[in-house]
Design a protein around this motif. Sequence first.
Motif, PDB file in Angstrom:
ATOM      1  N   THR A 149       0.822  -1.207   0.000  1.00  8.84           N
ATOM      2  CA  THR A 149       0.000   0.000   0.000  1.00  8.84           C
ATOM      3  C   THR A 149       0.849   1.247   0.000  1.00  8.84           C
ATOM      4  O   THR A 149       0.979   1.932  -1.009  1.00  8.84           O
ATOM      5  CB  THR A 149      -0.929   0.012   1.219  1.00  8.84           C
ATOM      6  N   ASN A 150       1.461   1.526   1.120  1.00  8.02           N
ATOM      7  CA  ASN A 150       2.132   2.817   1.250  1.00  8.02           C
ATOM      8  C   ASN A 150       3.609   2.772   0.897  1.00  8.02           C
ATOM      9  O   ASN A 150       4.237   3.800   0.765  1.00  8.02           O
ATOM     10  CB  ASN A 150       1.978   3.344   2.677  1.00  8.02           C
ATOM     11  N   GLU A 195      -3.647  -0.800   8.341  1.00  7.70           N
ATOM     12  CA  GLU A 195      -2.655   0.257   8.477  1.00  7.70           C
ATOM     13  C   GLU A 195      -2.752   0.853   9.874  1.00  7.70           C
ATOM     14  O   GLU A 195      -3.831   1.024  10.423  1.00  7.70           O
ATOM     15  CB  GLU A 195      -2.889   1.355   7.432  1.00  7.70           C
ATOM     16  N   SER A 224      -2.668   3.938  11.723  1.00  7.06           N
ATOM     17  CA  SER A 224      -2.720   5.392  11.514  1.00  7.06           C
ATOM     18  C   SER A 224      -2.037   6.152  12.644  1.00  7.06           C
ATOM     19  O   SER A 224      -1.719   7.324  12.507  1.00  7.06           O
ATOM     20  CB  SER A 224      -4.174   5.850  11.386  1.00  7.06           C
ATOM     21  N   SER A 225      -1.825   5.485  13.762  1.00  6.38           N
ATOM     22  CA  SER A 225      -1.147   6.127  14.891  1.00  6.38           C
ATOM     23  C   SER A 225       0.358   5.841  14.862  1.00  6.38           C
ATOM     24  O   SER A 225       1.045   6.094  15.846  1.00  6.38           O
ATOM     25  CB  SER A 225      -1.740   5.625  16.206  1.00  6.38           C
ATOM     26  N   TYR A 226       0.854   5.344  13.720  1.00  3.96           N
ATOM     27  CA  TYR A 226       2.272   4.979  13.600  1.00  3.96           C
ATOM     28  C   TYR A 226       3.213   6.067  14.152  1.00  3.96           C
ATOM     29  O   TYR A 226       4.160   5.770  14.870  1.00  3.96           O
ATOM     30  CB  TYR A 226       2.600   4.712  12.120  1.00  3.96           C
ATOM     31  N   ASN A 245      -4.150   2.787  16.513  1.00  2.00           N
ATOM     32  CA  ASN A 245      -5.353   3.343  15.928  1.00  2.00           C
ATOM     33  C   ASN A 245      -5.298   3.179  14.426  1.00  2.00           C
ATOM     34  O   ASN A 245      -4.227   3.240  13.841  1.00  2.00           O
ATOM     35  CB  ASN A 245      -5.445   4.827  16.319  1.00  2.00           C
ATOM     36  N   GLY A 246      -6.436   2.976  13.817  1.00  6.06           N
ATOM     37  CA  GLY A 246      -6.468   2.745  12.381  1.00  6.06           C
ATOM     38  C   GLY A 246      -6.952   1.336  12.125  1.00  6.06           C
ATOM     39  O   GLY A 246      -7.181   0.570  13.054  1.00  6.06           O
ATOM     40  N   PRO A 247      -7.143   0.979  10.853  1.00  7.27           N
ATOM     41  CA  PRO A 247      -7.722  -0.317  10.531  1.00  7.27           C
ATOM     42  C   PRO A 247      -6.705  -1.438  10.653  1.00  7.27           C
ATOM     43  O   PRO A 247      -5.614  -1.349  10.084  1.00  7.27           O
ATOM     44  CB  PRO A 247      -8.127  -0.150   9.064  1.00  7.27           C
ATOM     45  N   ARG A 270     -11.181  -3.640   9.890  1.00  7.34           N
ATOM     46  CA  ARG A 270     -10.709  -4.744   9.056  1.00  7.34           C
ATOM     47  C   ARG A 270     -11.356  -6.030   9.572  1.00  7.34           C
ATOM     48  O   ARG A 270     -11.619  -6.155  10.765  1.00  7.34           O
ATOM     49  CB  ARG A 270      -9.188  -4.910   9.147  1.00  7.34           C
ATOM     50  N   THR A 315      -5.795   4.197   1.234  1.00  4.02           N
ATOM     51  CA  THR A 315      -5.148   3.060   1.881  1.00  4.02           C
ATOM     52  C   THR A 315      -5.511   2.956   3.357  1.00  4.02           C
ATOM     53  O   THR A 315      -5.421   1.885   3.935  1.00  4.02           O
ATOM     54  CB  THR A 315      -3.620   3.145   1.753  1.00  4.02           C
ATOM     55  N   LEU A 346      -7.903  12.071  10.078  1.00  3.22           N
ATOM     56  CA  LEU A 346      -6.615  11.392  10.277  1.00  3.22           C
ATOM     57  C   LEU A 346      -6.796   9.878  10.447  1.00  3.22           C
ATOM     58  O   LEU A 346      -5.814   9.144  10.567  1.00  3.22           O
ATOM     59  CB  LEU A 346      -5.923  11.940  11.527  1.00  3.22           C
ATOM     60  N   GLY A 347      -8.041   9.435  10.533  1.00  2.00           N
ATOM     61  CA  GLY A 347      -8.307   8.000  10.669  1.00  2.00           C
ATOM     62  C   GLY A 347      -8.029   7.460  12.059  1.00  2.00           C
ATOM     63  O   GLY A 347      -7.795   6.274  12.234  1.00  2.00           O
ATOM     64  N   VAL A 348      -8.085   8.330  13.063  1.00  2.79           N
ATOM     65  CA  VAL A 348      -7.901   7.860  14.439  1.00  2.79           C
ATOM     66  C   VAL A 348      -9.097   8.323  15.271  1.00  2.79           C
ATOM     67  O   VAL A 348      -9.794   9.257  14.892  1.00  2.79           O
ATOM     68  CB  VAL A 348      -6.576   8.356  15.078  1.00  2.79           C
ATOM     69  N   SER A 382      -3.758   9.410  19.927  1.00  6.44           N
ATOM     70  CA  SER A 382      -3.120   8.970  18.690  1.00  6.44           C
ATOM     71  C   SER A 382      -2.629  10.153  17.863  1.00  6.44           C
ATOM     72  O   SER A 382      -1.885   9.986  16.904  1.00  6.44           O
ATOM     73  CB  SER A 382      -4.078   8.124  17.859  1.00  6.44           C
ATOM     74  N   ARG A 416       2.229  13.223  11.308  1.00  2.90           N
ATOM     75  CA  ARG A 416       0.997  13.681  10.661  1.00  2.90           C
ATOM     76  C   ARG A 416       1.018  15.175  10.352  1.00  2.90           C
ATOM     77  O   ARG A 416       0.004  15.767   9.990  1.00  2.90           O
ATOM     78  CB  ARG A 416      -0.227  13.351  11.519  1.00  2.90           C
TER      79      ARG A 416
END
Lengths: 270, 503
Positions: free
Chosen positions: A97-98, A121, A123-125, A202-204, A225, B121, B468-470, B475, B482
Amino acid sequence: MPTTQVEGIAISPLLWRYFVKPLTEKSEREVANLEDDDFVVRTVMKINSEIDGAYVFSSGKNMGAFKGVGNPGEIARFFKIEEYDGYIWTGHTRFPTNTPGWWGGAHPFTLLDWSIVHNGEISSYGINKRYLEMYGYKLTLLTDTEVVTYLFDLLVRRHGLDIETACTALAAPFWKNIDDMPNDEKEEMTALRMIYGSALMNGPFSILFGHSKGLVGFNDRIKLRPLVAATKGKTVYMASEESAIREICSSPEKVWSPRAGEPVIVELEI
Amino acid sequence: MFKSLSLPEFLAKIDPVKCIKCKRCINNCGWSVYSWGGDKVLIDTFKCVNCLRCYHYCPEEAITILDNPVKYRKNANWGYYNIRNLKKQADTGGIPLTGMGSDMPYPVLFDSLLIDACQVTNPSIDPLREPMELRTYLGKKPAKLEFEKAKGGKSKLKTKMPPQIKLEMPFIFAPMSYGSISLNAQKTLAIAAKELGIVMNTGEGGLHEDIYPYRSNIIVQVASGRFGVNPDYLNAGVAVEIKIGQGAKPGIGGHLPGEKIPLDIAKTRMIPVGTDAISPAPQHDIYSIEDLRQLIYAIKEATNYTKPVSVKIAAVHNVAAIASGIVRAGADIVYIDGFRGGTGAAPSVIRDHLGIPIEHALAAVDERLRQEGIRNEASIIAAGGIRSSADAAKAIALGADAVALGTSALITMGCTVCGKCYTGNCSWGITTQRPELTVRLDPEVYAERLINLIHAWSHELKEILGALGVNAIESLRGSRERLRGVGLDSHTLDILGVKPAGR
C-alpha cells in the motif's frame, strides 16, 4: 540459509542464517546489565540501523520468518518451507500500500520469538514510533507494522503485562464503556489508557500475533478490518476472511467473527 | 500648544444624520471618548482604542471607527509604530506599556504547518457515526503498569496512579488573576470550565470566595507575590501551579498599583487595601533548580500528595534544558507559555522582543524529554497564541497534552484584542475593576458563549481526528508524522521534527 532457484524470483538478497549464543562477557552488555533477550534486541536494532544494507529479519529461538517479494507459493518454495515442521504457522500476502514491496518490508515482522502479520494500516504509527524510540527501539523497516512487533516486545517481555492486558492496551476500550465498568475494573482500565496512550494502535487492522506459546488474533477498536476465527478439533484457524480458512480446513466445527478490539487468545497445550 | 505629538490611532465618527442623540455611546465607552456637548455628541478621538463597544451598542449603526488616515510619512525603515512610540516616550519619559500578546509580524509557524488526512489506503472515520475521544489526563504517568496476584489468584492493579487532572477535552483556561481581569470574567471562566469538564486557573491573585464552589475545576497558582497563598488555598483546587514566568514578559515581574487594590481584591490577595501588589521578577526563594524542587515538594507536602504540581515557564532560548530540570525536580505538569502569549500589562519592549514562539519551544521540550526517557513523568501544556482548533491540533501533534486558552476565551466575552488591558478601562468589563464596567459582564450569559466556543473547537478537533483516521486524541499527541511544513527552512523543520510537504 537453504534456498532454491524459483522461477519468478529473479533476484533475492544474500540470505544468511546464523545460530548464535549471545556473548556474556561483552563489556557493553555488562555495563547495562542486559539479559540475553535485551542484548539480542539491542544487537538487532544496531545492525538494522547502523549497517547499511544489512537487516536482521528473524531473531527467535523457536521461531523462523520466511519472507520476500514474490507470490506466497514462490516464496515458500524458495525457502524450501516443506522441510520445516512447526506447530504454529502464520502466512501473509499483501498488495503493497504505502511502500513499494521490498524483502525487509514483507510480513511477518519479528523480534525474538514474537511475530506479527497484519492486514491494515496503523494510523497512529507516528506516535507509536516515537513512544518506542524512547525505549531504544529503532524503526528501520519503512513500514507501520514494525511498531506492532516492538509494542508487544515492550509491553509483554519488558513490562511484564500478560498478553490479554497488552492487547487491551493496544486496542483499548472506549471511555464510555470504561465509565460503566465496576470500580476495580474501571480503575485498571483508566490507568492502562493513561499509561499506554502512546501505545494505543489506531487505524484499521486485523493482526495475528504469533509467539512460541500461542497465537493471538485481534482487531482495531471499531473493526475497520475483518477477522474470522474457526476451530476444528484442537486446531485453531484465524484469517481476514473465512474463505482463507476453508481453503485449508474445508469443514471447521465452529466459525465466528470476534468483536472489535476483543482478542482471540490461543494458548498452546503442552 | 498641541495635545500630543503622537497621532491618534483611530478616528471615531458619528453619522450626524443617523444619530438619535441617545447617548448610549457616552455611557458605554470606558475611555471617555464621547461626551455630551449640549446638542450633539463630542468625540475625543485620541482616547479611542477601537474596542467597538460603542459600535455594538449604537442602536442606529451611526458609529464607524476608522484607522486614522493621517500617518507619518512613509518610510520602510522608520515605521508608524517606531515613530509613534518614540514620540510617546518623548511625551512621558516612561516605558510604554501594553496588553495582550505581541502584535509584531513575527512568523507564526502554526500557519506553516499542515495536517495529514486519510485517502484510500487508510480509511477516515466519521465522527458523527463513530465515537471520538478527547478525554485527557494531566499529570505524572508511571512508565509501566504492574499487577499483583490478589486473593483467589486474580490479578490486581499494583501500580498506584499519581494524582491527575481529568479533562473532557484537551483545553484549559490560561491563568488570569483577579486583578488583571474582573471577578465576573473569572466567574465566566469557572462556570464554563465546570460545564465543560475542564479547568480554569486562578492566576496569581488568590481565590475569591465566589469561585470556591468551582473547586473541582480550578488550578490555583503560586507566583512570586504569593498573593492569597495559605494551606486552604493550596488545597482549594485540583492542582497547584508554580508560576516562574509568563510568555509575554519573561524574566520580569508584575506590578498592580495600589489604586487598583480595593477591598475585595485586597481580601483575595491578602494584602492591605491600597498597597501596591508587587510580583518580583524571580521567586525570592527560588534561585536554582534545587530551590524549585524544595517548593514543589513543600506544596506536595501541604496538599498531602493529592494534587499534581504544575510549573509554568516562559518559552526562552534554553527552554528544553529548563523543562528537563523542572521534570527532574518533581513537577507533574510543565506549562510552557510562548512569547506570543497574552498579558494584562507588560512593557512593549519586553513583550515584543524577548522569548521564543511556542511552536519551537514545545517541539524542543517534547523531544528533549523523550530523548531523556522522561516524557511520561510530566504532561505538557502549550500556551501562547492558540487561536483556533487547528492551532490546538498542531500543538498537540507537536507534543502537547493540552493547550491553554487565554485571549481566545476573553474574545468570547467581547474582547477585541485592543491591547489596552493595563489601563483598567475595558469597556467590556473584562480587564477592569470599575464597578460600572464589570457589571456589564454577566457571567451566566457570557459563559454560554465560552462553552459554545469550546464545544465548537471540540467538534472541529473530532473532525480532524476522523480525517486522520484515528478516534482518540492520544493517537494525535506527539504524532509529528501527521504534520508537514510548507515554506520552512531545514533547520526549522529539524527543530519541529516535521518533514516538508511533499515528502
